[in-house]
Design an enzyme around this catalytic site. Structure first.
Site, PDB file in Angstrom:
ATOM      1  N   LYS A 124       0.835  -1.062   0.088  1.00  0.00           N
ATOM      2  CA  LYS A 124       0.053   0.078  -0.164  1.00  0.00           C
ATOM      3  C   LYS A 124       0.855   1.233   0.101  1.00  0.00           C
ATOM      4  O   LYS A 124       0.362   2.202  -0.690  1.00  0.00           O
ATOM      5  CB  LYS A 124      -0.847   0.030   1.405  1.00  0.00           C
ATOM      6  CG  LYS A 124      -2.130  -0.808   1.110  1.00  0.00           C
ATOM      7  CD  LYS A 124      -2.828  -1.188   2.430  1.00  0.00           C
ATOM      8  CE  LYS A 124      -3.849  -2.132   2.459  1.00  0.00           C
ATOM      9  NZ  LYS A 124      -4.387  -2.462   3.722  1.00  0.00           N
ATOM     10  N   GLN A 158      -4.858  -1.728   9.845  1.00  0.00           N
ATOM     11  CA  GLN A 158      -4.489  -3.223   9.157  1.00  0.00           C
ATOM     12  C   GLN A 158      -5.352  -4.477  10.011  1.00  0.00           C
ATOM     13  O   GLN A 158      -5.035  -4.593  11.020  1.00  0.00           O
ATOM     14  CB  GLN A 158      -3.030  -3.403   8.907  1.00  0.00           C
ATOM     15  CG  GLN A 158      -2.794  -4.709   8.133  1.00  0.00           C
ATOM     16  CD  GLN A 158      -3.502  -4.715   6.822  1.00  0.00           C
ATOM     17  OE1 GLN A 158      -3.432  -3.799   6.117  1.00  0.00           O
ATOM     18  NE2 GLN A 158      -4.004  -5.790   6.364  1.00  0.00           N
ATOM     19  N   ASP A 176     -11.018   2.718   4.545  1.00  0.00           N
ATOM     20  CA  ASP A 176     -10.826   1.423   4.123  1.00  0.00           C
ATOM     21  C   ASP A 176     -12.273   0.898   4.513  1.00  0.00           C
ATOM     22  O   ASP A 176     -12.337  -0.595   4.187  1.00  0.00           O
ATOM     23  CB  ASP A 176     -10.066   0.736   5.208  1.00  0.00           C
ATOM     24  CG  ASP A 176      -9.401  -0.481   4.771  1.00  0.00           C
ATOM     25  OD1 ASP A 176      -9.447  -0.727   3.541  1.00  0.00           O
ATOM     26  OD2 ASP A 176      -9.014  -1.333   5.755  1.00  0.00           O
TER      27      ASP A 176
END
Ligand code: NAP
Length: 291
Positions: A63, A107, A130
């Site tokens: 990313k 994450q 996200d």
């Protein structure tokens, strides 16, 4: 016997996520350069990673590289395995209140002692690029604007790129995870597909697979679905990825003889997730500054 020339000459379409992502990055770079020119800074994505999960590190590294290549400022906050939920929440609050930050990514998976959903839900809706917050998912389910979770939104963007009309299709989502199966089903429903969700307790999966016009496989088991178990002409989206076997959740052997369109693995859904994260981060900054 009637010979179906149309079906014979109908070519199976490959839904090429790599190609779409490459084309999309050209446009996204233009949008981030436009923001730099108008606002005086680049879009900014901050990642939080807890502990030492090697897959998470690889993923966050990918990313970071994609951000830097595409005009996005990024920073990764590497937190120790022993950090507490409150410490993570404090960091999220700090990032929420920073005017320089447009997107926050935490994450998954966090270590077991962390209350992951509480941390996710601390991310402010405008920075939830996200698509992990309960509020974002709730809005999405109500058909109200929210950043969608990146993998299912990436799939929707890919289907749109290939002009696949979803209205009226019998869509089957195999898997009901919070980041993939559930938001995928909500997005397909918002696009007027008739949606069924299957999971590990579903009793008639083989029948459902035979009936579906569109299947999204999000099971997490290598080659779990066999191409021979699908309806002729189905559109197959394989969201799974298993790096050691380099395969997805579907055994794609012979798929081009069965499906009318399918995502290859690798190169189908995979490249869309990071692309969509960047797309959402740029959109977040554009919305903030009304650009
Ligand atoms: P997950 O959280 O493990 O969820 C898997 C889902 O599959 C669960 O809902 C589970 O049902 C269901 N399932 C398991 N066994 C089943 C069975 N025998 N029959 C029917 N359903 C079954 O996985 P995930 O995070 O959603 O990920 C799914 C796949 O997508 C994985 O291969 C992952 O690597 C991939 N993925 C790819 C990306 C990308 O960027 N390309 C991003 C995220 C995930 P229950 O709910 O009943 O347990």
């Amino acid at each position: 016997m009637h010979f179906n020339f149309k079906a014979f000459y109908m070519k199976c379409k490959i839904l090429d996520g790599k190609k779409f992502a490459e084309e999309s990055y050209i446009k996204l770079k233009v949008r981030s350069a436009n923001l730099l020119e108008k606002i005086g800074r680049k879009p900014n994505l901050q990642a939080i990673i807890i502990g030492n999960d090697p897959a998470s590190k690889t993923y966050v590294g990918m990313k970071e590289r994609a951000c830097l290549k595409n005009g996005i400022e990024t920073k990764t906050h590497q937190l120790s395995e022993n950090v507490t939920t409150n410490e993570v929440i404090d960091l999220v609050h700090k990032l929420n209140s920073s005017p320089e930050v447009d997107g926050i990514l935490m994450q998954h998976p966090a270590p077991k002692h962390i209350n992951e959903i509480e941390c996710f839900n601390t991310i402010s809706l405008e920075k939830d690029v996200d698509g992990v917050t309960t509020a974002g998912y709730g809005r999405l389910s109500m058909g109200i604007n929210a950043f969608g979770s990146c993998t299912p939104l990436g799939i929707m963007r890919l289907l749109d790129y290939y002009n696949i009309e979803l209205q009226g299709l019998n869509a089957l989502v195999v898997g009901r995870s919070q980041i993939l199966g559930k938001p995928m089903a909500a997005m397909l429903l918002n696009a007027n597909a008739t949606v069924t969700i299957a999971h590990s307790k579903t009793l008639n999966l083989s029948e459902l697979l035979k009936e579906a016009d569109l299947i999204v496989a999000a099971v997490g088991v290598p080659r779990f679905i066999k191409s021979s178990s699908l309806k002729k002409g189905t559109i197959l989206v394989d969201a799974g990825y298993h790096p050691t076997e380099n395969c997805g959740d579907v055994d794609l052997d012979g798929i081009e003889k069965i499906a009318s369109a399918f995502t290859p693995v690798p190169g189908g859904v995979g490249p869309m997730t990071i692309n969509t994260l960047i797309y959402n981060t740029i959109s977040a900054m554009e919305m903030k500054f009304n650009v």
